[in-house]
Design an enzyme around this catalytic site. Structure first.
Site, PDB file in Angstrom:
ATOM      1  N   SER A  78      -2.868   4.707 -14.030  1.00 48.10           N
ATOM      2  CA  SER A  78      -3.860   4.473 -15.106  1.00 48.10           C
ATOM      3  C   SER A  78      -4.365   3.041 -15.240  1.00 48.10           C
ATOM      4  CB  SER A  78      -3.346   4.919 -16.488  1.00 48.10           C
ATOM      5  OG  SER A  78      -3.404   6.322 -16.612  1.00 48.10           O
ATOM      6  N   THR A  79      -3.778   2.080 -14.519  1.00 48.44           N
ATOM      7  CA  THR A  79      -4.158   0.681 -14.771  1.00 48.44           C
ATOM      8  C   THR A  79      -5.288   0.179 -13.869  1.00 48.44           C
ATOM      9  OG1 THR A  79      -2.486  -0.275 -13.298  1.00 48.44           O
ATOM     10  CG2 THR A  79      -1.831   0.151 -15.571  1.00 48.44           C
ATOM     11  N   GLY A  80      -5.861   1.072 -13.064  1.00 53.45           N
ATOM     12  CA  GLY A  80      -7.013   0.708 -12.235  1.00 53.45           C
ATOM     13  C   GLY A  80      -8.284   1.224 -12.876  1.00 53.45           C
ATOM     14  N   ILE A  81      -8.856   2.243 -12.264  1.00 53.99           N
ATOM     15  CA  ILE A  81     -10.113   2.827 -12.737  1.00 53.99           C
ATOM     16  C   ILE A  81      -9.996   3.303 -14.191  1.00 53.99           C
ATOM     17  CG2 ILE A  81     -11.635   4.833 -12.370  1.00 53.99           C
ATOM     18  CD1 ILE A  81     -10.966   4.383  -9.274  1.00 53.99           C
ATOM     19  N   TYR A  82      -8.826   3.772 -14.609  1.00 55.02           N
ATOM     20  CA  TYR A  82      -8.643   4.294 -15.967  1.00 55.02           C
ATOM     21  C   TYR A  82      -8.435   3.209 -17.024  1.00 55.02           C
ATOM     22  CZ  TYR A  82      -8.757   9.261 -14.713  1.00 55.02           C
ATOM     23  OH  TYR A  82      -9.146  10.516 -14.309  1.00 55.02           O
TER      24      TYR A  82
ATOM     25  N   VAL B 218      -5.930   4.636  -5.620  1.00 50.02           N
ATOM     26  CA  VAL B 218      -4.796   5.225  -4.882  1.00 50.02           C
ATOM     27  C   VAL B 218      -5.164   6.623  -4.384  1.00 50.02           C
ATOM     28  CG1 VAL B 218      -2.358   5.846  -4.975  1.00 50.02           C
ATOM     29  CG2 VAL B 218      -3.197   4.120  -6.490  1.00 50.02           C
ATOM     30  N   ASP B 219      -5.822   7.380  -5.231  1.00 45.39           N
ATOM     31  CA  ASP B 219      -6.165   8.766  -4.893  1.00 45.39           C
ATOM     32  C   ASP B 219      -6.989   8.818  -3.595  1.00 45.39           C
ATOM     33  OD1 ASP B 219      -6.172  11.475  -5.343  1.00 45.39           O
ATOM     34  OD2 ASP B 219      -7.591  11.431  -7.018  1.00 45.39           O
TER      35      ASP B 219
ATOM     36  N   ASP C  34       0.882  -1.172   0.000  1.00 42.94           N
ATOM     37  CA  ASP C  34       0.000   0.000   0.000  1.00 42.94           C
ATOM     38  C   ASP C  34       0.915   1.216   0.000  1.00 42.94           C
ATOM     39  OD1 ASP C  34      -1.535   2.193   0.661  1.00 42.94           O
ATOM     40  OD2 ASP C  34      -2.562   1.208   2.321  1.00 42.94           O
ATOM     41  N   ILE C  35       0.870   1.989  -1.069  1.00 48.23           N
ATOM     42  CA  ILE C  35       1.833   3.083  -1.245  1.00 48.23           C
ATOM     43  C   ILE C  35       1.750   4.119  -0.120  1.00 48.23           C
ATOM     44  CG2 ILE C  35       0.397   4.611  -2.695  1.00 48.23           C
ATOM     45  CD1 ILE C  35       2.940   4.905  -4.498  1.00 48.23           C
TER      46      ILE C  35
HETATM   47  N1  AR6 Z   1      -1.278   1.506  -3.070  1.00 51.18           N
HETATM   48  C1  AR6 Z   1      -0.763   1.058  -4.237  1.00 51.18           C
HETATM   49  N2  AR6 Z   1      -1.509   0.789  -5.322  1.00 51.18           N
HETATM   50  C2  AR6 Z   1      -2.852   0.976  -5.199  1.00 51.18           C
HETATM   51  C3  AR6 Z   1      -3.469   1.457  -4.022  1.00 51.18           C
HETATM   52  C4  AR6 Z   1      -2.611   1.731  -2.912  1.00 51.18           C
HETATM   53  N3  AR6 Z   1      -3.081   2.180  -1.748  1.00 51.18           N
HETATM   54  N4  AR6 Z   1      -4.804   1.547  -4.254  1.00 51.18           N
HETATM   55  C5  AR6 Z   1      -5.015   1.134  -5.527  1.00 51.18           C
HETATM   56  N5  AR6 Z   1      -3.844   0.777  -6.103  1.00 51.18           N
HETATM   57  P1  AR6 Z   1      -6.239   3.700  -9.675  1.00 51.18           P
HETATM   58  P2  AR6 Z   1      -5.999   5.148 -12.231  1.00 51.18           P
HETATM   59  C6  AR6 Z   1      -3.561   0.303  -7.474  1.00 51.18           C
HETATM   60  O1  AR6 Z   1      -7.638   3.306  -9.990  1.00 51.18           O
HETATM   61  O2  AR6 Z   1      -6.285   3.919 -13.000  1.00 51.18           O
HETATM   62  C7  AR6 Z   1      -9.242   7.822  -9.089  1.00 51.18           C
HETATM   63  O3  AR6 Z   1     -10.614   7.979  -8.896  1.00 51.18           O
HETATM   64  C8  AR6 Z   1      -4.726  -0.197  -8.283  1.00 51.18           C
HETATM   65  O4  AR6 Z   1      -4.985  -1.559  -7.959  1.00 51.18           O
HETATM   66  O5  AR6 Z   1      -5.938   4.186  -8.315  1.00 51.18           O
HETATM   67  O6  AR6 Z   1      -4.864   6.031 -12.662  1.00 51.18           O
HETATM   68  C9  AR6 Z   1      -8.564   9.130  -9.493  1.00 51.18           C
HETATM   69  O7  AR6 Z   1      -9.140  10.225  -8.842  1.00 51.18           O
HETATM   70  C10 AR6 Z   1      -4.193  -0.044  -9.705  1.00 51.18           C
HETATM   71  O8  AR6 Z   1      -3.315  -1.119 -10.008  1.00 51.18           O
HETATM   72  O9  AR6 Z   1      -5.709   4.879 -10.672  1.00 51.18           O
HETATM   73  C11 AR6 Z   1      -8.802   9.160 -10.964  1.00 51.18           C
HETATM   74  O10 AR6 Z   1     -10.083   9.665 -11.258  1.00 51.18           O
HETATM   75  C12 AR6 Z   1      -3.327   1.219  -9.617  1.00 51.18           C
HETATM   76  O11 AR6 Z   1      -3.108   1.427  -8.220  1.00 51.18           O
HETATM   77  C13 AR6 Z   1      -8.716   7.708 -11.375  1.00 51.18           C
HETATM   78  O12 AR6 Z   1      -9.046   6.959 -10.207  1.00 51.18           O
HETATM   79  C14 AR6 Z   1      -3.956   2.472 -10.207  1.00 51.18           C
HETATM   80  O13 AR6 Z   1      -5.347   2.434 -10.026  1.00 51.18           O
HETATM   81  C15 AR6 Z   1      -7.328   7.322 -11.785  1.00 51.18           C
HETATM   82  O14 AR6 Z   1      -7.328   6.000 -12.228  1.00 51.18           O
END
Ligand code: AR6
Length: 182
Positions: A129-133, A44-45, A21-22
């Site tokens: 970008s590899t989560g919600i995006y 993450v945000d 967890d970052i």
């Molecule tokens: N520590 C490390 N990695 C994490 C954590 C954490 N605590 N939480 C999630 N991840 P994402 P995006 C991973 O969705 O795709 C937000 O709403 C997750 O499993 O956080 O860039 C923003 O406000 C995935 O592998 O970011 C934007 O609107 C990675 O982090 C949008 O999401 C990125 O997933 C950005 O989407």
């Protein structure tokens, strides 16, 4: 180079891969995967703002009026162990034909450049970008580790350690493969 390595040296620095967890990492800066309105969100945000507290959003509102996709801004880290948060805005994946790869590269490049401008040594980044995006991680990981290497070999950079904090063992394996292939 052993397959699936989790650490590799470049120039005077090291790229490491960690399943973590970052928000818990004790580094000069963590990179946040933000959106262009810097309004907070999920993933993450959400975790960064929860862990760091309201100070981070206050500072974002005071200092910045959003942030274009492919760029980044820096704030303090509130109550987290890290000293700074670099809010990087990656692209939303559409079909790969809308400049997504260049925008992701630019988000990492700007984030690491801001870290170096501030004289920082240790930085942790998530897989932007590899989560919600929805950016396919098999396309994203080679870009991420390549930009980390570029940052570490830049002449006179302060950066010495870039850690990718991956959330799942599957993501860690993909980054490991990309790091081995650099
Ligand atoms: N520590 C490390 N990695 C994490 C954590 C954490 N605590 N939480 C999630 N991840 P994402 P995006 C991973 O969705 O795709 C937000 O709403 C997750 O499993 O956080 O860039 C923003 O406000 C995935 O592998 O970011 C934007 O609107 C990675 O982090 C949008 O999401 C990125 O997933 C950005 O989407």
């Amino acid at each position: 180079m052993a397959p699936d390595a989790h650490e590799r040296a470049f120039g005077t620095g090291t790229i490491s891969l960690l399943r973590a967890d970052i928000t818990t990492l004790d580094v000069d800066a963590i990179v946040n995967a933000a959106n262009s309105s810097l309004a907070g969100g999920g993933g993450v945000d959400g975790a960064v703002h929860r862990a760091g507290g309201a100070q981070i959003m206050r500072e974002l509102r005071e200092r910045y009026d959003g942030c274009p996709t492919g760029s980044a801004v820096i704030t303090g880290a509130g109550s987290m162990s890290a000293r700074h948060v670099i809010h990087a805005v990656g692209p939303r994946w559409r079909d790969g034909r809308h400049g997504e790869r260049d925008l992701l590269r630019s988000a990492y490049r700007t984030a690491f450049a801001i870290a170096a401008e501030h004289g920082l040594t240790t930085v942790a980044a998530p897989s932007i970008s590899t989560g919600i995006y929805g950016f396919p991680i098999t396309h994203a990981a080679p870009i991420a580790v390549d930009e980390a290497r570029t940052a570490l070999v830049a002449p006179a950079t302060s950066l010495r350690a870039i850690t990718f904090a991956l959330f799942s063992s599957g993501d860690l394996a993909v980054f490991s493969e990309a790091l081995s292939s650099l």
